[in-house]
Design a protein around this motif. Structure first.
Motif, mmCIF file in Angstrom:
data_model
loop_
_atom_site.group_PDB
_atom_site.id
_atom_site.type_symbol
_atom_site.label_atom_id
_atom_site.label_comp_id
_atom_site.label_asym_id
_atom_site.label_seq_id
_atom_site.Cartn_x
_atom_site.Cartn_y
_atom_site.Cartn_z
ATOM 1 N N ARG A 1 67.635 -65.658 26.883
ATOM 2 C CA ARG A 1 67.900 -64.434 27.651
ATOM 3 C C ARG A 1 68.946 -64.728 28.713
ATOM 4 O O ARG A 1 68.987 -65.827 29.261
ATOM 5 N N HIS A 2 69.769 -63.745 29.026
ATOM 6 C CA HIS A 2 70.585 -63.876 30.226
ATOM 7 C C HIS A 2 70.666 -62.536 30.929
ATOM 8 O O HIS A 2 70.561 -61.482 30.305
ATOM 9 N N PHE B 1 74.514 -60.129 18.809
ATOM 10 C CA PHE B 1 73.445 -60.551 19.726
ATOM 11 C C PHE B 1 73.480 -59.825 21.065
ATOM 12 O O PHE B 1 72.501 -59.816 21.795
ATOM 13 N N ARG C 1 66.824 -58.058 27.172
ATOM 14 C CA ARG C 1 68.050 -58.725 27.602
ATOM 15 C C ARG C 1 68.743 -59.326 26.402
ATOM 16 O O ARG C 1 68.089 -59.708 25.432
ATOM 17 N N PRO C 2 70.060 -59.460 26.484
ATOM 18 C CA PRO C 2 70.723 -60.207 25.428
ATOM 19 C C PRO C 2 70.324 -61.691 25.531
ATOM 20 O O PRO C 2 69.982 -62.124 26.620
ATOM 21 N N PRO C 3 70.367 -62.447 24.487
ATOM 22 C CA PRO C 3 70.726 -62.060 23.135
ATOM 23 C C PRO C 3 69.560 -61.456 22.343
ATOM 24 O O PRO C 3 68.416 -61.712 22.662
#
Ligand SMILES: Cc1cc2nc3c(=O)[nH]c(=O)nc-3n(C[C@H](O)[C@H](O)[C@H](O)COP(=O)(O)OP(=O)(O)OC[C@H]3O[C@@H](n4cnc5c(N)ncnc54)[C@H](O)[C@@H]3O)c2cc1C
Ligand SMILES: [Zn+2]
Lengths: 421, 640, 94
Positions: free
Chosen positions: A336-337, B243, B572-574
């Motif tokens: 996650r980022h 992603f 959240r990505p990814p």
């Protein structure tokens, strides 16, 4: 309130966890408080706790627009250290570290502060010299600090990139008492402890307007009604300018920038320390959480922003910086980022100070470093609100310092907020 | 569970045998298998252990939502922990092993945690380990750090190699008018429509084959569709995951170039990280089937219904002999038919009573029933069932597999990356995407459409929307409305166990149970984000793709609110995890940053200078003494 | 990725540019008071919403641009050269 300890954990294990109750109340807002703190991040919650604990001011409300700890408090990379050298900063962060060391006991909440050492790599003799200077200053002030030569470093962290790196690793400046803590737990721990001393924690309570009368704040409009406070403190980090303008106070030496953070999938222990470095325009820090995720971050996104999400160039930069020192991370996957909105200041130092409004107090300007500051920030902000006089450590941490020419610029980067960290 | 390979069915090549090892045991599968299907074909039931209680974990799904079958593949410097067996293609020589277990996943000493699990409720670690037990005596962090050492060892899933990653990765860039994410019927329809209107189209598909969920259909031909797309000049990228969505229609892609090959061409990168700058994004990312929380719903042999259909029709693997399907919606009946035709003994428990099912036939449908408790520890022995009203055990069915369908969740993740909150659709019991001002259009099941014709129509509508927004056309279009089942779905998230200390899992990987959600509620962690952080629900590798809605619904129930009032979690990505190596690309080792040199550089080197780093430059630090003209000497002379 | 439509180079990634900061700052005369100078150098409105800001196309044409961008959504409304004379040239060439 049931105390948190192994005894009660076991007891509740046997009784189906039925003995636990709310960790903090969900009260209706009262119409009047002695002190209103706007912002339910770490700084706001800590301030409320120390107001009650150190100054017996219990008729306090913390107003949080969402859920407590949902701002930068719950988005940061949790590094705690006190390797500062400017007067005021040094004493402040060292006191903060001392408070961290006993915080779990103080709050009766395991904030998981782990003093696993902060290892700051250097890559040139010049960088070693400047690290030596900084760490010697720390030692002279009684703070622990040491330099690791390459041999020691290799023994402690064998899998750094010693052979193939663009910038050779020569050693590290180390603070052993530094480390990581569990960010959410700190917010909840302060909330629970403050609540038990009578503080009202008002969530989903957004400040939408501020009414001034004769040079002071008369009342505050919120999404849960109008609330009055004899004194008001702002502790809203990246949103400070928004509130400042709500109070019609004009401009501030602050810009809001976004900083990203990254976590990977959980893996078995790979890194026992906090490792940081800055070279060749890169700036990077990494540690491994107790859950097993690698947690890391780097630079700001380089442009002003209030968005809590990041963009690809810095994702790529941070990944590069990670691989540069830990080439084994190539196969580990980013899970996650996200980003947080940082209150970056013109000299990289914070504000705990009075304001042009007689009953308004300001806590802001935390840059990259407000997590570690939270205990001391709450301590000295509470002290300022209660006693009206800034403590010696923070008496230059005010809005007038720029005009007076006493900027507190640890990096020497000048008035470009995105360059401070 | 008794799973086995069939002689018919599937899109695998039975003439091409692939050998692989599982925990050092030699096994084989066929070309076209995933690691998961090959394991199932070999009747391997336990493939992992859960994070906290070390409960045996089987294969829950057939795709990216997998949270049980996380395994380690490769060895030495090419060891990859936490690989989803469901999305790893099988290749000859693949080495896979179980993780988070000692000595192995079948018999794991950590399993003791399951028996003392009652002390490990959500957030228990915030309440202890600070000092000497039982009353936390002492000061400082010493005692915590002793406990921490043990906790760190126990946590984590797979273990990473400490050696530098030997593979290379690449960065690539592209531009297009429209990028379509997903190659299901909706994505394909959108891509074709846009390409026929002369737009420059990229279609990305995370799977190795195009088709999306149609790959679970017996008579579906992927190559036909692939060729059609190609003939229209569409750039089709398979094994490629979108992603993340970023500002201004920029999409991050991860292309897995060699992860499916046994001996990759050494000139190929392992993976490519693409940055696509599109003018419009069409997302047809499908929907993910949810499970249902009830006691012991995690025993190996539990699977989603759709996964079982995939294993049957794509891989020719029948996942059980005596199968119970538990559902609250219509989507399972085709599968029930197919499974029973393939030789399984199938019973369907449908939580609904007033429904009309036109199905033939050779399986029993028990209307108004729900699963209550699974008996068994490492495999399913039998299933206790209950009436859907008045929950209590009233009957037991002997079976070796329990397939679940608690409804479907549109994959709104990519839209969530843009900060767009989905809206709750009570009729279909799911979150559906909201509209956005940005040039992003959601189509197909990721829009909440359940049948194929609607999906195709939405694909055409999505492409028309793109054409209009890009100023190419001005055509009216409409989207079919969400839903598409004959009988309405009836929300079913948890079947509450009567006895205390139940293990009804909401999040499989992180061992978050329904009781944990209730504890979080009791302790005031009622906002979705608090719930998530306190219990770790949705924080595992799958980011809660299966379990989040169940957790939300339990909280809504406790608060006497509707699900949307409780909120939604932000994805959240990814979308699926991305290796750091891919994000780094070629900028590793000495290539991390460019090296800048002065005109004197070579001279300095030739004269034995010790060089140091100064920004991106290298400069001489000093010349070791034997030099004739030492710089130090010169400097001294000139009094510099 | 923010895409900035440079009047000279066309639409490019923001990573080709360096962010300059608030474009609305007006520096006072040299004789102005310290207070005025402090205000100009150190104090910011820090707008949450659309703001005028400068970007330098440092890896492109190297022109300074004035961009109107939302600090919340990153949406860009307009891009033009900073220099008023160049603005006119760009306008006339449209
Ligand atoms: C990615 C990242 C990494 C970081 N890493 C570190 C690190 O390693 N070490 C370190 O020391 N620091 C770090 N920091 C910095 C640190 O997190 C912050 O400085 C610190 O959390 C700020 O203080 P806070 O917790 O009070 O702020 P916040 O948590 O942001 O609290 C402010 C609160 O005010 C509320 N609020 C805003 N407006 C209103 C309103 N109108 N009405 C009511 N409430 C309002 C917000 O909702 C928010 O909860 C990092 C920050 C980020 C984003
Ligand atoms: Zn340009």
């Amino acid at each position: 309130m049931t105390r948190f300890n192994a005894w009660n954990v076991i007891k509740n294990g046997l009784n189906g966890q039925s003995g636990w109750s709310r960790q903090w109340r969900d009260p209706e807002p009262k119409s009047n408080y002695d002190v209103i703190i706007v912002g339910g991040g770490l700084h706001g919650l800590a301030t409320a706790f120390y107001l009650a604990k150190n100054h017996n001011i219990n008729n306090v409300a913390v107003l949080e627009k969402g859920w407590i700890g949902g701002g930068n408090a719950g988005r940061n990379t949790t590094i705690v250290r006190s390797n500062y050298m400017m007067p005021g900063n040094h004493e402040f962060y060292e006191h903060s570290l001392k408070l961290w060391e006993n915080l779990s006991h103080e709050l009766n909440y395991n904030v998981m502060f782990s003093q696993r050492a902060h290892v700051s790599l250097f890559h040139s003799p010049g960088a070693r010299d400047s690290a030596a200077r900084r760490y010697n200053i720390m030692k002279l002030h009684g703070t622990d600090a040491e330099l690791w030569d390459l041999k020691t470093l290799k023994k402690k962290i064998p899998h750094l990139n010693y052979d193939d790196s663009r910038f050779p690793i020569l050693g590290a400046a180390v603070q052993r008492r530094a480390g990581n803590a569990r960010h959410d737990a700190v917010a909840w721990g302060y909330a629970r402890a403050a609540d038990s001393l009578g503080v009202d924690i008002l969530q989903n309570c957004e400040v939408t307007g501020i009414t001034r009368k004769n040079g002071s704040i008369e009342s505050i409009q919120t999404s849960r009604g109008t609330i009055k406070g004899k004194k008001v403190g702002f502790a809203v980090a990246g949103n400070t300018s928004v509130l400042w303008q709500m109070a019609e106070l004009g401009n501030l030496p602050i810009e809001s920038h976004k900083l990203q953070a990254f976590v990977t999938e959980s893996i078995k222990p790979l890194l026992d320390q906090v490792v940081v470095y800055g070279v060749g325009g890169a700036h990077f820090y990494i540690s491994q959480s107790d859950k097993g995720s690698m947690v890391f971050g780097g630079d700001l996104d380089w442009y002003k922003s209030y968005a809590q999400r990041g963009n690809l160039p810095i994702v790529q930069d941070s990944a590069e910086a990670a691989m540069a020192i830990l080439p084994c991370l190539g196969r580990i996957r980013l899970l996650r980022h996200w980003a947080g909105v940082m209150d970056m200041t013109m000299d990289g130092s914070f504000f705990i100070c009075k304001t042009p409004i007689s009953n308004l107090y300001l806590n802001a300007g935390w840059n990259y470093g407000g997590f570690k500051a939270s205990p001391a920030s709450g301590w000295y902000f509470a002290d300022l609100i209660a006693n009206e006089n800034p403590h010696n450590y923070v008496h230059n941490h005010n809005l007038e310092r720029f005009e007076k020419g006493i900027n507190i610029d640890e990096r020497g980067a000048g008035p470009d907020p995105k360059l401070h960290g | 569970m008794k799973s086995k390979r069939l002689n018919n069915l599937g899109k695998i090549d039975r003439d091409k045998t692939l050998n692989f090892t599982w925990d050092n045991k030699k096994l084989s599968g066929f070309e076209g298998d995933s690691l998961a299907s090959a394991l199932l074909a070999n009747n391997i039931g336990i493939v992992g252990r859960s994070f906290k209680y070390h409960r045996p974990r089987g294969i829950f799904s057939s795709g990216v939502e997998e949270s049980g079958a996380l395994v380690t593949i490769g060895s030495k410097d090419r060891r990859d922990p936490n690989v989803r067996a469901t999305t790893q293609e099988l290749f000859d020589g693949l080495k896979a092993s179980g993780q988070n277990a000692f000595p192995n996943v079948n018999f794991d000493l950590g399993g003791i945690n399951n028996y003392i699990g009652r002390f490990f409720a959500a957030g228990f670690y915030y309440k202890t380990f600070m000092g000497i037990p039982p009353f936390e005596w002492g000061k400082g962090t010493t005692i915590w750090m002793l406990f921490e050492k043990l906790i760190r060892k126990a946590a984590g899933m797979g273990s990473a190699s400490r050696l530098p990653d030997p593979d290379s990765y690449e960065h690539a860039h592209d531009f297009c008018d429209v990028i379509v994410v997903g190659s299901g019927p909706s994505g394909v329809a959108a891509a074709i429509e846009a390409a026929e209107k002369k737009l420059d189209v990229i279609l990305v598909e995370q799977d190795s084959l195009v088709g999306g969920n149609q790959l679970s259909e017996n008579d579906f031909s992927t190559s036909e569709i692939f060729n059609q797309l190609k003939s229209l000049g569409i750039k089709v990228m398979t094994r490629t995951t979108a992603f993340g969505l970023y500002d201004n229609c920029v999409v991050g892609l991860l292309e897995r170039v060699t992860d499916h090959l046994s001996i990759p061409d050494s000139t190929l990168p392992r993976q490519r990280f693409w940055t696509i700058r599109a003018k419009h994004i069409i997302v047809g990312s499908g929907a993910l089937e949810r499970h249902i929380a009830f006691n012991n719903n995690d025993i190996p042999g539990v699977m989603t219904v759709n996964a079982s259909k995939h294993y049957l029709n794509r891989y020719g693997v029948l996942t059980g002999e005596d199968i119970v399907i538990a559902t609250n919606n219509d989507s399972v009946y085709e599968t029930a038919n197919e499974l029973s035709e393939a030789g399984a003994n199938v019973t369907v428990l449908d939580s609904r009573t007033n429904i009309e099912i036109d199905s033939n036939k050779n399986f029993e449908i028990r209307k108004g029933f729900v699963p209550y408790n699974i008996n068994g520890t490492k495999k399913i022995d039998s299933l206790d069932i209950s009436k859907s009203e008045n929950i209590n055990k009233i009957d037991t069915i002997n079976c070796d597999q329990v397939l679940l369908s608690g409804g479907w969740s549109p994959a709104v993740h990519l839209l969530s990356h843009r900060g767009v909150k989905p809206k709750w659709d009570p009729e279909n019991a799911c979150f559906i995407p909201s509209d956005t001002k940005e040039n992003i259009t959601m189509i197909g099941s990721s829009r909440g459409l359940w049948n194929k014709d609607d999906c195709i129509a939405s694909g055409v509508a999505g492409a028309t929307d793109a054409l209009n927004r890009l100023g190419v056309s001005k055509t009216n279009y409409f989207f079919p409305k969400p839903g598409g089942w004959k009988n309405p779905i009836k929300p079913l998230y948890e079947v509450k166990y009567k006895k205390s200390r139940s293990k009804s899992f909401v999040d499989y990987q992180h061992d978050v149970t329904a009781d944990d959600v209730r504890l979080a509620h009791r302790e005031g962690f009622i906002s979705v984000e608090h719930l998530k952080r306190y219990t770790t629900l949705g924080m595992a590798n799958d980011q809660g793709k299966m379990g989040n809605i169940i957790g939300l619904s339990l909280m809504a129930d406790l608060l006497n609110k509707e699900i949307p009032e409780v909120g939604t979690t932000v994805f959240r990505p990814p979308y699926t995890p991305v290796p750091i190596g891919a994000l780094t690309g070629r900028n590793v080792g000495k290539h991390f940053r460019p090296l800048r040199v002065t005109p004197m550089h070579q001279w300095n080197i030739d004269h034995g200078a010790k060089m140091i780093e100064v920004g991106l430059y290298q400069r001489p630090w000093y010349y070791p003494k034997k030099m004739k003209h030492s710089v130090i000497h010169i400097l001294e002379k000139q009094q510099l | 990725m923010i895409r900035i439509n440079c009047p000279y180079c066309g639409e490019r990634d923001h990573s080709e540019f360096s962010y300059g900061g608030d474009a609305s700052i007006k520096y006072p005369s040299l004789e102005a008071s310290e207070k005025e100078w402090t205000e100009a150098i150190f104090f910011r409105k820090n707008i949450r919403g659309f703001q005028l800001e400068t970007w330098h196309h440092s890896n492109g044409c190297r022109m300074w641009l004035e961009v109107e961008r939302s600090t919340v959504t990153h949406e860009i409304k307009s891009v033009r050269p900073c220099h008023p004379d160049l603005q006119k040239v760009v306008e006339n060439n449209k």
